[in-house]
Design an enzyme around this catalytic site. Structure first.
Site: not given
Ligand code: NAP
Length: 329
Positions: A225-226, A61, A172, A28, A286
């Site tokens: 997802l990178g 967040y 984490s 989120t 997803n």
């Molecule tokens: P992610 O989930 O790997 O990627 C999110 C990105 O991918 C967004 O720009 C999203 O855009 C896009 N996306 C989503 N589905 C897609 C699809 N099917 N095809 C193409 N693009 C797609 O990256 P993240 O947000 O870094 O990580 C996910 C979650 O992990 C975070 O939201 C957070 O809850 C958690 N997190 C935790 C930490 C920590 O330190 N503990 C660090 C980083 C993240 P749209 O929204 O436009 O779809």
């Protein structure tokens, strides 16, 4: 646990404390500057309708109130019960001193307007100066660190579980040494059930995964997802994961997107995924990862994509004494 058996309706895996965690959750975190108000709320509600039961959030967040509101609305309208939902909240680095831990969790519960969270995790193993600022800075703009005592913080978390404010406890961004600090703590009452770390086909984490497997710690893969490739915090030297030819070609075979292939890869090896999307189509797609499986050869091929490069390096804190990424891969 045979992850090949998981389904859209039945996809939780056991935690070492007897609780369970859904193997996919909605991330989120969206940039608070550019995400319109109400987006997280609408997306969480849609995700519940689609079948997601796990939400990964944090006080830090800035949208935890929307996530809580969405969950409560879907409980009120009868779609789910509280016990069907798994919410993970996070202890931010300015709340590490033991006397602040419960206050921080209570602040999350008040923000969510829920009685408990399912999982509460130490977001980073690095303490920052306590106070009202999430990112305390000195006059030169440098983050002000604070003495870090992970075992003392952990003991305060244990008291929160005993008080019923959280069902499970985890961490984490911990490396193996930091996990061992907790696991080997004398008088340990509750073991960490999970470690949330970056994990995807370009950063497969073989060593940490093996250590966690041996110690009954579930790995929750963030940025599966990178990432959003936001230059303000993402290492863009690592190429875009979802354009990888192997992911594209495996996807073609199953009529799936590279994103679905990347998520399936992790869940099939027991890694929980928390993809973030605030787009209705992508949130829906997803989740569609339970109707195909990868062959052993495809799993091996994808393991071979590992580049050992992090998207999330957190280099701005690399001189913190507990910076976690110096010595692990
Ligand atoms: P992610 O989930 O790997 O990627 C999110 C990105 O991918 C967004 O720009 C999203 O855009 C896009 N996306 C989503 N589905 C897609 C699809 N099917 N095809 C193409 N693009 C797609 O990256 P993240 O947000 O870094 O990580 C996910 C979650 O992990 C975070 O939201 C957070 O809850 C958690 N997190 C935790 C930490 C920590 O330190 N503990 C660090 C980083 C993240 P749209 O929204 O436009 O779809």
């Amino acid at each position: 646990m045979n992850c090949l058996m998981l389904t859209a309706k039945n996809h939780s895996i056991p935690l070492s404390d007897g609780n369970r965690i859904p193997i996919i959750g909605l991330g989120t975190y969206g940039d608070p500057q550019t995400t319109p108000k109400g987006t997280a709320r609408e997306c969480v509600k849609l995700a519940i309708d689609v079948g997601y039961r796990h939400f990964d959030g944090a006080l830090m967040y800035y949208n935890e109130h929307e996530v809580g509101q969405a969950i409560r609305e879907k409980i009120t309208d009868g779609t789910v019960r509280r016990e069907d939902i798994f919410y993970c909240g996070k202890l931010w680095s300015t709340f590490h001193p033991p006397e602040l831990v419960r206050l921080a969790l209570e602040r999350t519960l008040k923000t969510l307007q829920l009685d408990y969270v399912d999982l509460y995790i130490i977001e980073l193993p690095m303490a920052f100066k306590p106070g009202d600022e999430f990112f305390p800075k000195d006059k030169n703009g440098k983050c002000i660190y604070h003495e870090t005592d992970l075992c003392a913080t952990w003991e305060a978390l244990e008291a929160c579980k005993d008080a019923g404010l959280t069902k499970s406890l985890g961490v984490s961004n911990f490396n193996q040494r930091q996990l061992e600090l907790i696991l080997n703590k004398s008088g340990l009452k509750h073991r960490p059930v999970s470690n949330q770390v970056e994990c995807h086909p370009y950063f497969t984490q073989p060593k940490l995964l093996e250590f966690c497997r041996q110690n009954d710690i579930v790995v929750v893969g963030y940025s599966p997802l990178g990432t959003s490739r936001d230059a303000s915090w993402v290492n863009l030297k690592c190429p875009p994961l979802l354009e990888d030819e192997v992911l594209v070609s495996i996807g073609k075979k199953y009529n799936k997107s590279p994103a679905q292939v990347a998520l399936r890869f992790n869940i099939q090896r027991g890694v929980v995924v928390i993809p973030k999307s605030f787009n209705p189509q992508r949130i829906t797609k997803n989740f569609q990862i339970f109707d195909f499986s990868l062959t052993d050869d495809e799993m091996k091929l994808m393991e071979g994509l590992n580049k050992n490069i992090r998207f999330v390096e957190l280099l701005m804190w690399s001189d913190h004494p507990e910076y976690p990424f110096h010595d692990d891969y």
